[in-house]
Write a protein that holds these residues in place. Structure first.
Motif, mmCIF file in Angstrom:
data_model
loop_
_atom_site.group_PDB
_atom_site.id
_atom_site.type_symbol
_atom_site.label_atom_id
_atom_site.label_comp_id
_atom_site.label_asym_id
_atom_site.label_seq_id
_atom_site.Cartn_x
_atom_site.Cartn_y
_atom_site.Cartn_z
ATOM 1 N N LYS A 40 -4.086 43.037 14.632
ATOM 2 C CA LYS A 40 -5.416 43.646 14.559
ATOM 3 C C LYS A 40 -6.274 42.985 13.486
ATOM 4 O O LYS A 40 -7.455 42.694 13.717
ATOM 5 C CB LYS A 40 -5.286 45.146 14.276
ATOM 6 N N SER A 41 -5.686 42.712 12.321
ATOM 7 C CA SER A 41 -6.461 42.128 11.221
ATOM 8 C C SER A 41 -6.946 40.717 11.574
ATOM 9 O O SER A 41 -8.052 40.321 11.204
ATOM 10 C CB SER A 41 -5.622 42.086 9.936
ATOM 11 N N ILE A 42 -6.123 39.958 12.309
ATOM 12 C CA ILE A 42 -6.526 38.606 12.722
ATOM 13 C C ILE A 42 -7.701 38.674 13.697
ATOM 14 O O ILE A 42 -8.675 37.931 13.573
ATOM 15 C CB ILE A 42 -5.355 37.858 13.384
ATOM 16 N N LEU A 43 -7.624 39.592 14.654
ATOM 17 C CA LEU A 43 -8.687 39.733 15.647
ATOM 18 C C LEU A 43 -10.000 40.152 14.993
ATOM 19 O O LEU A 43 -11.071 39.639 15.343
ATOM 20 C CB LEU A 43 -8.276 40.748 16.710
ATOM 21 N N ASN A 48 -15.427 38.441 13.261
ATOM 22 C CA ASN A 48 -16.461 38.293 12.236
ATOM 23 C C ASN A 48 -16.871 36.834 12.064
ATOM 24 O O ASN A 48 -18.065 36.507 12.011
ATOM 25 C CB ASN A 48 -15.962 38.839 10.893
ATOM 26 N N GLN A 49 -15.873 35.950 11.971
ATOM 27 C CA GLN A 49 -16.144 34.537 11.703
ATOM 28 C C GLN A 49 -16.817 33.821 12.869
ATOM 29 O O GLN A 49 -17.744 33.031 12.666
ATOM 30 C CB GLN A 49 -14.838 33.820 11.354
ATOM 31 N N ALA A 223 -13.474 45.810 8.500
ATOM 32 C CA ALA A 223 -12.066 45.949 8.096
ATOM 33 C C ALA A 223 -11.737 47.396 7.756
ATOM 34 O O ALA A 223 -10.694 47.927 8.160
ATOM 35 C CB ALA A 223 -11.774 45.048 6.903
ATOM 36 N N ARG A 224 -12.627 48.049 7.027
ATOM 37 C CA ARG A 224 -12.376 49.439 6.636
ATOM 38 C C ARG A 224 -12.581 50.386 7.814
ATOM 39 O O ARG A 224 -11.902 51.414 7.922
ATOM 40 C CB ARG A 224 -13.297 49.830 5.479
ATOM 41 N N LEU A 225 -13.525 50.035 8.714
ATOM 42 C CA LEU A 225 -13.763 50.860 9.900
ATOM 43 C C LEU A 225 -12.510 50.955 10.760
ATOM 44 O O LEU A 225 -12.195 52.008 11.319
ATOM 45 C CB LEU A 225 -14.920 50.267 10.714
#
Length: 297
Positions: A40-43, A48-49, A223-225
């Motif tokens: 999830k963090s990679i996606l 974003n990028q 990220a926090r969402l």
């Protein structure tokens, strides 16, 4: 060889490779497998990028009614995801280094496809179509990732495995070295682009500052969402706002043969070092205990 070439081709890559070696000594294989098991963090980081960043850049170019050359220059920058500098900043900020490295490597490979696609549309939209086929130096890009990032980090991880006590002792000195090298690189970038800084800030200073702040803010909020831990949120924030200025300069000056299109990159480079430095100053002094819960077992 000019001062700018010495900085970009010798000093910066060598310095970053050394820092990546030290960074590798803080990592173990489970740091990467944990991310891959829960991607999830990679996606979120890649979204974003590769998607939000170009969209924000495009909207800013329209909002500031930039002339076509500056608009394309801003978009070149917005399509170039973070390089090894983002990993350095993440380390000092005590973010998720494994996530930062994974995002840098993955985005750098994917941008070989996304940059030509986006810039072809941008050149046509802003009326600066030069009939130039945008072909990135794929082999050079992959070699750069290997030499500056992957190989040094792998060597560092081997040191951590076989000389763990040494690697642990070196963690604090390497973080200090990262900060020192960050400052030296910033001063070198300023010196090498001194003549460009004034005109760059005058033409696109505010637009590039907003691009930097908005993309970092977007990174943190998304990220926090999605309820990522603090260390991962720090990594995504940095990766979203620290761009690969070297690649952007190459595209503007070597591929599109337009030095003026590199002006937004000159302005952005100053801002990203300032905001990156502020993050390092504020987050780097946090005790590890405050981040303990961010490292799930």
């Amino acid at each position: 060889m000019t001062a700018a070439e010495i900085v970009s081709q010798v000093f910066l890559p060598l310095s970053l490779a050394i820092i990546m070696l030290g960074m590798g000594m803080t990592l173990v294989p489970s740091d990467f497998t944990r991310i891959l098991k829960n991607p999830k963090s990679i996606l979120i980081g890649l979204t974003n990028q590769l998607i939000f960043l170009p969209i924000i850049g495009f909207l800013l170019a329209l909002a500031f009614n930039l002339n076509p050359v500056m608009a394309v220059g801003l978009m070149i920058l917005a399509t170039c995801p973070g390089g090894a500098t983002s990993n350095l900043i993440t380390q000092v900020c005590k973010g998720n280094i494994a996530l930062s490295v994974t995002l840098t490597a993955t985005a750098s490979v994917l941008c070989v496809v996304t940059i030509p696609f986006i810039l072809s549309y941008v050149l046509e939209y802003f009326g600066t179509d030069t009939n130039t086929t945008i072909e990135l130096p794929i082999v050079d890009t992959i070699l750069q990732i290997l030499v500056i990032t992957i190989i040094p980090i792998s060597i560092g991880m081997l040191i951590r495995k076989f000389k763990s006590n040494f690697a642990i002792r070196m963690e604090k000195p390497m973080r200090i070295a990262s900060t020192v090298i960050f400052i030296l690189v910033f001063l070198a970038v300023v010196a090498a682009n001194f003549n460009m800084i004034g005109p760059a800030m005058k033409e696109v200073g505010l637009a590039t500052l907003l691009l930097n702040i908005l993309t970092m803010g977007m990174g943190y909020l998304t990220a926090r969402l999605f309820k990522l831990d603090l260390k991962s949120a720090i990594s995504i924030t940095v990766e979203s706002g620290i761009q690969n200025g070297t690649l952007a300069f190459v595209i503007a000056t070597s591929i599109l043969n337009n030095v003026e299109m590199g002006i937004p990159t000159g302005a952005y480079s100053i801002w990203m070092f300032i905001t990156g430095g502020i993050l390092m100053w504020q987050l780097g002094k946090r005790p590890k205990a405050n981040l303990a819960k961010a490292h799930p077992k």
